[in-house]
Design a protein around this motif. Structure first.
Motif, mmCIF file in Angstrom:
data_model
loop_
_atom_site.group_PDB
_atom_site.id
_atom_site.type_symbol
_atom_site.label_atom_id
_atom_site.label_comp_id
_atom_site.label_asym_id
_atom_site.label_seq_id
_atom_site.Cartn_x
_atom_site.Cartn_y
_atom_site.Cartn_z
ATOM 1 N N ASP B 12 72.150 -103.435 -55.644
ATOM 2 C CA ASP B 12 70.761 -103.335 -55.076
ATOM 3 C C ASP B 12 69.589 -102.544 -55.781
ATOM 4 O OD1 ASP B 12 72.029 -104.431 -52.541
ATOM 5 O OD2 ASP B 12 72.740 -102.322 -52.127
ATOM 6 N N PRO B 19 68.431 -103.665 -45.336
ATOM 7 C CA PRO B 19 69.472 -104.749 -45.932
ATOM 8 C C PRO B 19 68.499 -106.031 -46.255
ATOM 9 C CG PRO B 19 70.402 -103.969 -43.785
ATOM 10 C CD PRO B 19 69.090 -103.148 -44.117
ATOM 11 N N GLU B 465 67.071 -110.043 -42.088
ATOM 12 C CA GLU B 465 67.802 -108.885 -41.557
ATOM 13 C C GLU B 465 68.811 -109.133 -40.368
ATOM 14 O OE1 GLU B 465 68.119 -105.104 -41.795
ATOM 15 O OE2 GLU B 465 66.449 -106.039 -43.010
ATOM 16 N N GLU B 470 77.975 -108.703 -45.435
ATOM 17 C CA GLU B 470 78.385 -107.817 -46.593
ATOM 18 C C GLU B 470 77.961 -108.600 -47.969
ATOM 19 O OE1 GLU B 470 80.232 -108.320 -44.087
ATOM 20 O OE2 GLU B 470 82.079 -109.208 -45.056
#
Lengths: 580, 580
Positions: B12, B19, B465, B470
């Motif tokens: 990230d 996210p 979003e 995951e």
């Protein structure tokens, strides 16, 4: 058309100079918002989007990948490339609420370079061709001619990235070919001219100029060979040197008050020199101050044959990236050896002034020029014998009738509008941003770049400029806002219903149809149809009762009656046929 | 994928909070250029264009006509509407080389109004619905969450023009319906909430909020009735007034050092008042300075039950278009009758301070509040009997458990991201620009406007979003950058050729196919496929020798083997089937 957001104007707008501007306003394609800023109304936007789509398809066909950068760009990368300063007044600058500097991007070399550097690190990732179709900004000193030279406009800009020069040449050729296909599909008459690099730096460079009398770009071409070049890029045909044997020695004369070429030529023809003297026999020396980026102002003298002026654009291009200015009286006062009106090569060279001459001033040519004393000139001063310049410079004006650089004939001048530019940038930006990748041999390789642009929104005006007549616009089929314009010119309900059905049938055959269902008179409708410029006009008029409609070719002006019951097929066939 | 300009990231990005931001960066859809400024890489741009195209088709379906304004806009029209000043720091401003002022347009009401006024002059030309899909700018104080709140972004903004209120309501309803269809096609979970008008002025107004825990907009809804509203728009359920009969008279007490509600409640419960006292029994008075546009600063007191804070957003909306600020110590010093910590209604009203109270403070309610003397409070001060406020104000915070304004139940809170706004502007701008047309009766009619917006680029992040897990992104089919992602997970030349042919066959069936032909390991390819989020993944792997390929549903995670020789048909059928 009864619902279309459109109002056509009978009269030309007061401030419109060129036909495309007048017609695009009158036909309701664009509207001015502020100097150099236009809104696109429905018809104009349709044309714009079609041009974009042609450009996009040809860019994709050569492996171009579309991305999109912001128009609002931070100062940092422009500092690195030095363009934050170089752009001067030509760009819009602003600060955000934190006081940070931004520019409205006129072009995006810095950001493409940084992005590629950020993403890729190996020679295996190349070649790479990226492009965007994006809104650009330039704070033009004189926005003019409507969307031909606006301050907010749409460009397609591409950038190629390669690990070697071979790759760059291939990318350049691919873009050059794609541009040829784009302009052909758009119906644009154009020439490709050699160009110098301008503010962008780099090596090979060609411009695509649309042929147009209203163009701002002058170029020259040789009808015999097809050679064409921007005036900045014309390389002067250099005469053969002349042997010094038998050339008379220079003689200094008292020429009286003769500070101009005209007065000097008059004196010479009255002085009994034994031959007819013209301005071309004199050598004129122009004094400048020049400053390289980050350097000091230095004197520069430019020697040209007296019958030619120094061309500002050519001089600027030759001195690029230095800036320059003419000497003023204060400068002359500071250098007493510069005797205004009587400056000669010997005084310049003796005092250490850098001296560059026109390529025509080859060894063995003999000149009448200043003797560095008030009222005195020297006759018979021979280049290479009596003075040796520091080099040559392409600064003298180019004229019709000059020999073509390729020796094939003489040059003629023409005007054009720049619609595309292909350009081997080389390593200017990859050097500035250290854009290296790992080479096949495990060592770093500096990337080499090409930069390629098409003026997308400008093309709307260019095509209007090339395709119109006294009645209005005449769009090529590839970018017309509609394929067919159906005019209801009969108040009869049956004719109206028939026209509406015909429009629906053409639509279902994949044609884009504009139906004039307004309550206006046939005369008003015909005038509007001619003004709007859709290539095929179908008139449902008095003939409807007899089972015929009229099919008009807006381009040729031809009109023919076709049977109403076969109209759909006939019109589809007509629109599909290639046009002359 | 061996040629696609794409680098995926394993980690990230350090500065990413939400996210969607993390995933869009990691999957190579966008890249940061500067705070709030992003570039769109090939995959991101494909998603963006698909969203644009859904929006465009629904706008065209309600008779919207697309036009396009510049983003660079002159100051003049914003002066007329007073927004040049109202926008404050929230917009980018700049000057051109002549020193004229410009704004980078955050919205275009002024220019649409002027354009319609310029083109049309009769009631017959209406209704009219215009829109653009255009780049907008806002100089956000805190650009955040990637493209969720950028400083340069793409919006679809529409404006409707009608000659009467009926027309406006129809246009509003048409846009509302179109927005519902747009968000449904895009797979967005959303609610429609009542909204107040904000800086735009006008009457009916609703916001479309995408449901999201990372949203900046808090709204409340009543699960029983479906009522939903922006906190700014919640109308407090007003209790019935209480008869004054039998209410005890107010009594003033020495309460010691009790400048806060907490200390006051402590005192009250120790003072033997004969009942349990809570913060809700106290009346808190908040002092402000308020200034109407062009006016002077004036004092305003807001009274709310002591268990509630004043909500800044609700207060701002209630005072709109006035600006306001809390009183500082210097202000208190200037007005000695304001005894900080002990301010009561009687002192305020006696000194001519405008006094607005929460709607719960109805006649007959009895309060513990300041007695306008240090260390003293009054108990049993009854609204309507002992003091009469100047009016009510919707400024107190809204809390979960509050009764729904429709009486159907209680409110629960949720967070959302504004993705659309429909708004009956009315005549705010047509008044400012005197946009009249000739009515059916020959008299001038003032046009009435609606304004409607969709956050096009923001939707890319909103959908990311709402649709991810995951492992990565999971695009709805309508806007996925590709329909099918074919992964070559078998080094065998035959399998590779088969996969390439399969991709070509799917392409010829009209599907957009991303072929992972890279030399990476199957593991890397699977991870990337999951990260990129194309809805269908086809794996040409070990099963190829046995005549099967694997078809994975990125959304459900289901995988099944399908015969290689029927793969094209099976995949086409899978992509065409509606999804759960």
């Amino acid at each position: 058309m009864s619902e279309l957001f459109l109002r056509t104007l009978r009269d030309d707008p007061a401030d419109a100079e060129v036909p495309s501007h007048k017609l695009l306003i009158r036909a309701g394609y664009v509207r001015p918002v502020a100097p150099g800023l236009y809104s696109w109304l429905p018809l104009g936007l349709r044309v714009l989007r079609k041009i974009e789509s042609v450009v996009r398809s040809e860019m994709n066909a050569i492996g171009g990948q579309e991305i999109l950068f912001p128009a609002l760009l931070p100062r940092g990368p422009y500092e690195t490339s030095n363009r934050w300063t170089e752009y001067g007044d030509g760009v819009f600058r602003l600060k955000d609420r934190r006081g940070n500097d931004y520019m409205l991007g006129p072009t995006h070399e810095e950001f493409f370079t940084l992005t590629v550097k950020g993403e890729y690190s190996s020679y295996k990732d190349f070649p790479l061709r990226l492009y965007q179709i994006q809104t650009k900004y330039r704070d033009e000193a004189r926005p003019r001619a409507g969307i031909l030279r606006g301050r907010e406009f749409i460009m397609k800009d591409s950038y190629s990235f390669d690990v070697d020069d071979d790759g760059l040449v291939k990318a350049y050729d691919a873009h050059r070919g794609a541009y040829q296909r784009i302009f052909e599909r758009l119906g644009v008459r154009y020439v490709i001219v050699s160009a110098v690099s301008g503010a962008m730096g780099g090596s090979a460079s060609e411009e695509f100029l649309a042929e147009s009398d209203v163009g701002e770009d002058t170029y020259v071409r040789c009808p015999e060979s097809g050679y064409a070049a921007n005036v900045e890029a014309v390389v002067t045909a250099r005469p053969e040197p002349i042997a010094f044997d038998g050339l008379p020695e220079p003689v200094e004369y008292d020429t009286g008050d003769t500070p101009t070429i005209a007065t000097l030529v008059d004196w010479a023809n009255g002085a009994g020199l034994g031959r007819e003297v013209t301005a071309a026999d004199t050598l004129k020396n122009v004094l400048l101050k020049v400053r390289q980026p980050g350097g000091e102002w230095e004197l520069l003298a430019v020697g040209v044959p007296g019958d030619r002026d120094v061309d500002d654009k050519r001089l600027g291009a030759a001195l690029e990236p230095a800036e320059y200015t003419m000497l003023d009286d204060a400068d002359f006062a500071k250098h007493p050896f510069l005797v205004k009106g009587y400056i000669g090569p010997k005084g310049l060279l003796a005092n250490g002034v850098r001296y560059l001459v026109d390529p025509r001033i080859v060894d063995g040519t003999s000149w009448i020029t200043g003797a560095d004393k008030p009222g005195r000139h020297v006759v018979g001063l021979v280049a290479g014998r009596d003075f040796t310049p520091d080099g040559t410079i392409e600064a003298a004006e180019v004229r019709e009738g000059d020999p073509s650089p390729d020796g094939a004939g003489t040059l003629v001048a023409a005007r054009g509008i720049e619609i595309g530019h292909v350009f081997q940038l080389g390593r200017k930006y990859t050097d500035a941003f250290t854009a290296d990748v790992l080479g096949e041999d495990g060592k770093p390789v500096r990337l080499t770049m090409g930069s390629y642009g098409v003026g997308v929104s400008r093309l709307v005006a260019v095509i209007a400029e090339q395709h119109h007549d006294e009645l209005g616009l005449r769009w090529p089929s590839s970018i017309s806002p509609f394929d067919v314009h159906v005019v209801i010119a009969n108040k009869d309900a049956d004719a109206r219903a028939g026209a509406t059905q015909l429009a629906a049938d053409l639509d279902s055959r994949g044609l884009e149809v504009l139906l004039d269902d307004r309550k206006s008179s046939p005369g008003v409708k015909f005038k509007d149809a001619e003004l709007l410029g859709v290539p095929w006009i179908v008139v449902v008029g008095r003939g409807w009762a007899d089972g015929v409609v009229e099919l008009r070719d807006r381009f040729s002006g031809d009109a023919r009656e076709i049977p109403a019951d076969a109209a759909v097929g006939d019109i589809v066939a007509a629109t599909a046929a290639p046009r002359g």
